[in-house]
Design a protein around this motif. Structure first.
Motif, short mmCIF file in Angstrom:
data_model
loop_
_atom_site.label_atom_id
_atom_site.label_comp_id
_atom_site.label_asym_id
_atom_site.label_seq_id
_atom_site.Cartn_x
_atom_site.Cartn_y
_atom_site.Cartn_z
N ILE A 1 -4.41 44.52 -27.26
CA ILE A 1 -5.09 45.20 -28.30
C ILE A 1 -6.04 46.04 -27.71
CG2 ILE A 1 -6.89 44.81 -30.39
CD1 ILE A 1 -5.44 41.92 -30.71
N TYR B 1 -11.71 27.84 -27.79
CA TYR B 1 -11.39 29.13 -28.34
C TYR B 1 -12.00 29.24 -29.61
CZ TYR B 1 -8.91 33.37 -29.59
OH TYR B 1 -8.55 34.78 -29.76
N ASP C 1 -13.36 46.24 -18.39
CA ASP C 1 -12.30 45.08 -18.23
C ASP C 1 -12.63 44.47 -16.94
OD1 ASP C 1 -9.97 43.12 -18.45
OD2 ASP C 1 -9.56 44.23 -20.16
N ILE D 1 -1.48 38.80 -33.55
CA ILE D 1 -1.09 40.04 -33.02
C ILE D 1 -0.12 39.94 -31.89
CG2 ILE D 1 -1.84 42.42 -32.51
CD1 ILE D 1 -2.93 41.43 -35.34
N1 LIG Z 1 -3.31 38.90 -29.91
C1 LIG Z 1 -3.86 37.98 -30.89
O1 LIG Z 1 -2.83 37.41 -31.55
C2 LIG Z 1 -5.34 37.72 -31.26
C3 LIG Z 1 -5.58 36.98 -32.32
C4 LIG Z 1 -6.80 36.93 -32.75
C5 LIG Z 1 -7.99 37.39 -32.11
N2 LIG Z 1 -7.46 37.97 -30.79
C6 LIG Z 1 -8.49 38.52 -30.07
O2 LIG Z 1 -8.37 39.97 -29.73
C7 LIG Z 1 -9.06 40.52 -28.62
C8 LIG Z 1 -7.93 40.93 -27.73
O3 LIG Z 1 -6.68 40.17 -27.46
P1 LIG Z 1 -5.49 40.55 -26.73
O4 LIG Z 1 -4.23 39.90 -27.36
O5 LIG Z 1 -5.53 42.15 -26.50
O6 LIG Z 1 -5.78 39.74 -25.40
P2 LIG Z 1 -5.63 40.24 -23.99
O7 LIG Z 1 -5.85 38.87 -23.29
O8 LIG Z 1 -4.40 41.05 -23.65
O9 LIG Z 1 -6.66 40.99 -23.68
C9 LIG Z 1 -8.02 40.52 -23.44
C10 LIG Z 1 -8.45 41.48 -22.24
O10 LIG Z 1 -10.12 40.92 -22.10
C11 LIG Z 1 -10.20 40.78 -20.81
N3 LIG Z 1 -11.48 39.96 -20.64
C12 LIG Z 1 -11.45 38.64 -20.58
N4 LIG Z 1 -12.54 38.08 -20.11
C13 LIG Z 1 -13.34 39.12 -19.60
C14 LIG Z 1 -14.45 39.31 -19.12
N5 LIG Z 1 -15.32 38.13 -18.82
N6 LIG Z 1 -15.10 40.36 -18.81
C15 LIG Z 1 -14.28 41.71 -19.29
N7 LIG Z 1 -13.04 41.59 -19.80
C16 LIG Z 1 -12.69 40.15 -19.94
C17 LIG Z 1 -9.06 40.46 -20.20
O11 LIG Z 1 -9.10 40.98 -18.83
C18 LIG Z 1 -7.91 41.24 -20.90
O12 LIG Z 1 -7.74 42.61 -20.44
C19 LIG Z 1 -9.53 39.12 -27.90
O13 LIG Z 1 -10.72 38.81 -28.09
C20 LIG Z 1 -8.65 37.95 -28.60
O14 LIG Z 1 -9.37 36.80 -28.66
C21 LIG Z 1 -6.36 38.30 -30.43
#
Ligand SMILES: NC(=O)c1ccc[n+]([C@@H]2O[C@H](COP(=O)([O-])OP(=O)(O)OC[C@H]3O[C@@H](n4cnc5c(N)ncnc54)[C@H](O)[C@@H]3O)[C@@H](O)[C@H]2O)c1
Length: 267
Positions: A37, A175, A56, A208
């Protein structure tokens, strides 16, 4: 990003007329910027006219995102930090303000999802998930809020999850608890910072289509999509659009809100 009504009204007219990019002239920090995202959100923030500070965990993963934005003509800065580290986030904020200008917006998009039955979650796993999802949002808010409050404007978007609202479909109580905490953090800070003209909102995505979701089994993924009223998974750009709205002058009277971008999965 001011909460000033007159500013909002004229900006709405300009924005719907399509002449001024919604975030023109503003500086936004985005965490989780190399994630599924985050990377799309970075592009969309740039397209909306913002100067974008990307962060990141890993500099190597940030580099192509930085390059992509720079090639698109966006003023961009990429700095790898652990966003749950409050001192590191404070230093990042100082650097961004010095190099890109005062920070108008923050999108706390960093997060970490892991499937684990509750009885298997030890203290280390609990802390890891809470730090990645709630600790990052808290550290980001802590870093940017004092300057926003002093300037009397600013907008923060904390990315939560439907899991934080109705519990995780796949076993992931840590989570879900952390994301529920993100919503509590958001509403509390909206109350604290609102009188100074700073807005704090949460965006709660449904399922997503990203790598994080692909980590679940095909059955769980199909089930997640089927729970939306459109019988499909959402796309990262649909989350990015919500972030732009919450950062922009289109939402100057919106704070403490949880914007559900979930295809009707939770009403
Ligand atoms: N993909 C989905 O279906 C979904 C649904 C609900 C919520 N979300 C939320 O949306 C956000 C993005 O999700 P995504 O699907 O892109 O996940 P993703 O895992 O692709 O991206 C998350 C990013 O956060 C970074 N990250 C994690 N811990 C970190 C830290 N301590 N410091 C800096 N960076 C850190 C990771 O390296 C990663 O690049 C997240 O907060 C996730 O919980 C996603």
């Amino acid at each position: 990003m001011s909460s000033d009504v007159a500013v909002g009204a004229s900006a709405v007219e300009a924005a719907v007329g399509g002449h001024v990019p919604l975030l023109a002239g503003s500086t936004v920090i985005l965490t989780g910027a190399s994630g599924g995202i985050g990377r799309t959100t970075a592009r969309v923030l740039g397209a909306a006219g913002a100067r974008v500070a990307l962060t990141d965990l890993d500099a190597g993963a940030l580099a192509p995102v930085e390059r992509e934005l720079r090639e698109a003509g966006t003023d961009v800065l990429a700095v790898a930090i652990d966003a749950s580290d409050q001192a590191a986030f404070a230093a990042l904020h100082e650097r961004v303000a010095a190099e890109l200008g005062p920070v108008d917006g923050l999108v706390n998009c960093a997060g970490l999802f892991e499937i684990a039955a509750f009885e298997t979650i030890d203290a280390t796993a609990w802390s890891r998930i809470v730090a990645a999802n709630l600790g990052t949002a808290a550290a980001g808010c802590l870093a940017v809020l004092p300057a926003m409050v002093a300037r009397g404007s600013g907008s923060i978007v904390n990315v939560a999850s439907t899991a934080g609202e109705y519990g995780s479909i796949s076993p992931a109580a840590h989570y879900a608890a952390a994301k529920a905490g993100v919503i509590g953090l958001t509403k509390s800070l909206a109350r604290e910072a609102g009188p100074a003209g700073v807005r704090v909102n949460a965006l709660s995505p449904g399922p997503i289509e990203t790598a994080a979701l692909r980590a679940t089994t095909p059955e769980q993924k199909a089930l997640a999509g089927s729970r939306t009223l459109f019988a499909r998974l959402g796309q990262p750009q649909e989350i990015a659009a919500g972030c732009v709205y919450l950062l922009s002058p289109l939402s100057t009277f919106v704070t403490g809100h949880v914007l559900r971008v979930n295809g009707g999965a939770l009403l």
